[in-house]
Design a protein around this motif. Sequence first.
Motif, short mmCIF file in Angstrom:
data_model
loop_
_atom_site.label_atom_id
_atom_site.label_comp_id
_atom_site.label_asym_id
_atom_site.label_seq_id
_atom_site.Cartn_x
_atom_site.Cartn_y
_atom_site.Cartn_z
N ARG A 91 65.19 -64.57 9.98
CA ARG A 91 64.11 -64.53 10.98
C ARG A 91 63.30 -63.26 10.75
O ARG A 91 63.86 -62.21 10.46
CB ARG A 91 64.68 -64.52 12.39
N GLY A 92 61.99 -63.40 10.87
CA GLY A 92 61.12 -62.25 10.70
C GLY A 92 59.87 -62.63 9.95
O GLY A 92 59.54 -63.81 9.79
N ASP A 93 59.15 -61.62 9.49
CA ASP A 93 57.95 -61.84 8.69
C ASP A 93 58.36 -62.35 7.31
O ASP A 93 59.18 -61.70 6.63
CB ASP A 93 57.19 -60.52 8.56
N PRO A 94 57.83 -63.50 6.88
CA PRO A 94 58.27 -64.08 5.60
C PRO A 94 58.15 -63.13 4.41
O PRO A 94 59.09 -63.00 3.63
CB PRO A 94 57.37 -65.31 5.44
N ALA A 95 57.02 -62.46 4.27
CA ALA A 95 56.84 -61.57 3.12
C ALA A 95 57.85 -60.43 3.16
O ALA A 95 58.46 -60.10 2.13
CB ALA A 95 55.42 -61.02 3.10
N SER A 96 58.04 -59.84 4.32
CA SER A 96 59.00 -58.74 4.45
C SER A 96 60.42 -59.19 4.18
O SER A 96 61.18 -58.51 3.49
CB SER A 96 58.92 -58.12 5.85
N GLU A 97 60.79 -60.34 4.73
CA GLU A 97 62.16 -60.85 4.54
C GLU A 97 62.43 -61.19 3.08
O GLU A 97 63.49 -60.87 2.56
CB GLU A 97 62.41 -62.06 5.44
N LEU A 98 61.47 -61.84 2.41
CA LEU A 98 61.67 -62.18 1.01
C LEU A 98 61.77 -60.93 0.14
O LEU A 98 62.61 -60.86 -0.76
CB LEU A 98 60.55 -63.09 0.51
N ALA A 99 60.95 -59.94 0.43
CA ALA A 99 61.02 -58.69 -0.32
C ALA A 99 62.36 -57.99 -0.08
O ALA A 99 62.96 -57.45 -1.01
CB ALA A 99 59.86 -57.77 0.08
N GLU A 100 62.83 -58.02 1.16
CA GLU A 100 64.12 -57.40 1.47
C GLU A 100 65.27 -58.10 0.75
O GLU A 100 66.15 -57.46 0.19
CB GLU A 100 64.35 -57.42 2.98
N VAL A 101 65.26 -59.44 0.77
CA VAL A 101 66.30 -60.20 0.07
C VAL A 101 66.26 -59.89 -1.42
O VAL A 101 67.30 -59.68 -2.05
CB VAL A 101 66.15 -61.72 0.31
N ALA A 102 65.06 -59.84 -1.99
CA ALA A 102 64.94 -59.55 -3.42
C ALA A 102 65.51 -58.18 -3.75
O ALA A 102 66.19 -58.01 -4.77
CB ALA A 102 63.47 -59.64 -3.84
N THR A 103 65.27 -57.22 -2.89
CA THR A 103 65.82 -55.88 -3.09
C THR A 103 67.34 -55.89 -2.96
O THR A 103 68.05 -55.34 -3.80
CB THR A 103 65.21 -54.89 -2.08
N GLU A 104 67.83 -56.52 -1.90
CA GLU A 104 69.29 -56.60 -1.68
C GLU A 104 70.01 -57.25 -2.85
O GLU A 104 71.10 -56.83 -3.22
CB GLU A 104 69.58 -57.41 -0.41
N ARG A 105 69.42 -58.27 -3.41
CA ARG A 105 70.06 -59.04 -4.48
C ARG A 105 69.66 -58.57 -5.87
O ARG A 105 70.06 -59.17 -6.86
CB ARG A 105 69.75 -60.51 -4.30
N ARG A 106 68.84 -57.53 -5.91
CA ARG A 106 68.34 -57.02 -7.19
C ARG A 106 67.75 -58.16 -8.02
O ARG A 106 68.07 -58.33 -9.21
CB ARG A 106 69.43 -56.29 -7.95
N ALA A 107 66.90 -58.92 -7.38
CA ALA A 107 66.32 -60.11 -7.99
C ALA A 107 65.37 -59.77 -9.13
O ALA A 107 64.66 -58.76 -9.09
CB ALA A 107 65.58 -60.93 -6.94
N LEU A 108 65.39 -60.63 -10.11
CA LEU A 108 64.46 -60.52 -11.23
C LEU A 108 63.05 -60.88 -10.77
O LEU A 108 62.07 -60.29 -11.22
CB LEU A 108 64.91 -61.45 -12.36
N MET A 109 62.95 -61.87 -9.87
CA MET A 109 61.64 -62.30 -9.38
C MET A 109 61.79 -63.07 -8.08
O MET A 109 62.88 -63.49 -7.71
CB MET A 109 60.93 -63.16 -10.42
#
Length: 134
Positions: A91-109
């Motif tokens: 729950r939250g702002d989609p852009a912020s949440e996706l960026a946070e998940v990407a950081t947490e998971r050390r995502a490639l993209m």
Amino acid sequence: MVEMGGTAPTLVVGHSQDPSSDFALATAVDLARRLGGRLHVVHVIGIEDYPVDSDAADWEQQGEAVIAEQRRRVEARLADAGVPWSYEDRRGDPASELAEVATERRALMIVLGTRGEGVRQALSRLIERRSPMA
């Protein structure tokens, strides 16, 4: 959360009810196969997941049913994908949440659909949401 697989490059995929999300998911599956990676699908819960009539006695239950169906839809599409994957709701702002998940998971993209508006507008929308308010 459904967890499969080991340590491989992670691709975060934003998924919603918009048809462009299914295309993004298919594209992410293809990329994950080519890269030997894994997917982490994120559905950011929004008001569009709930019925218009907020006074309905079962408003919350209707919303939860839509959210559960969203998850089942992704699970069905990934059942035979042949790549490891996981799923979560946020729950939250989609852009912020996706960026946070990407950081947490050390995502490639991060892989997103464009709502038919083109890449420039989609990226602009993502960047605008991440920019601090002046």
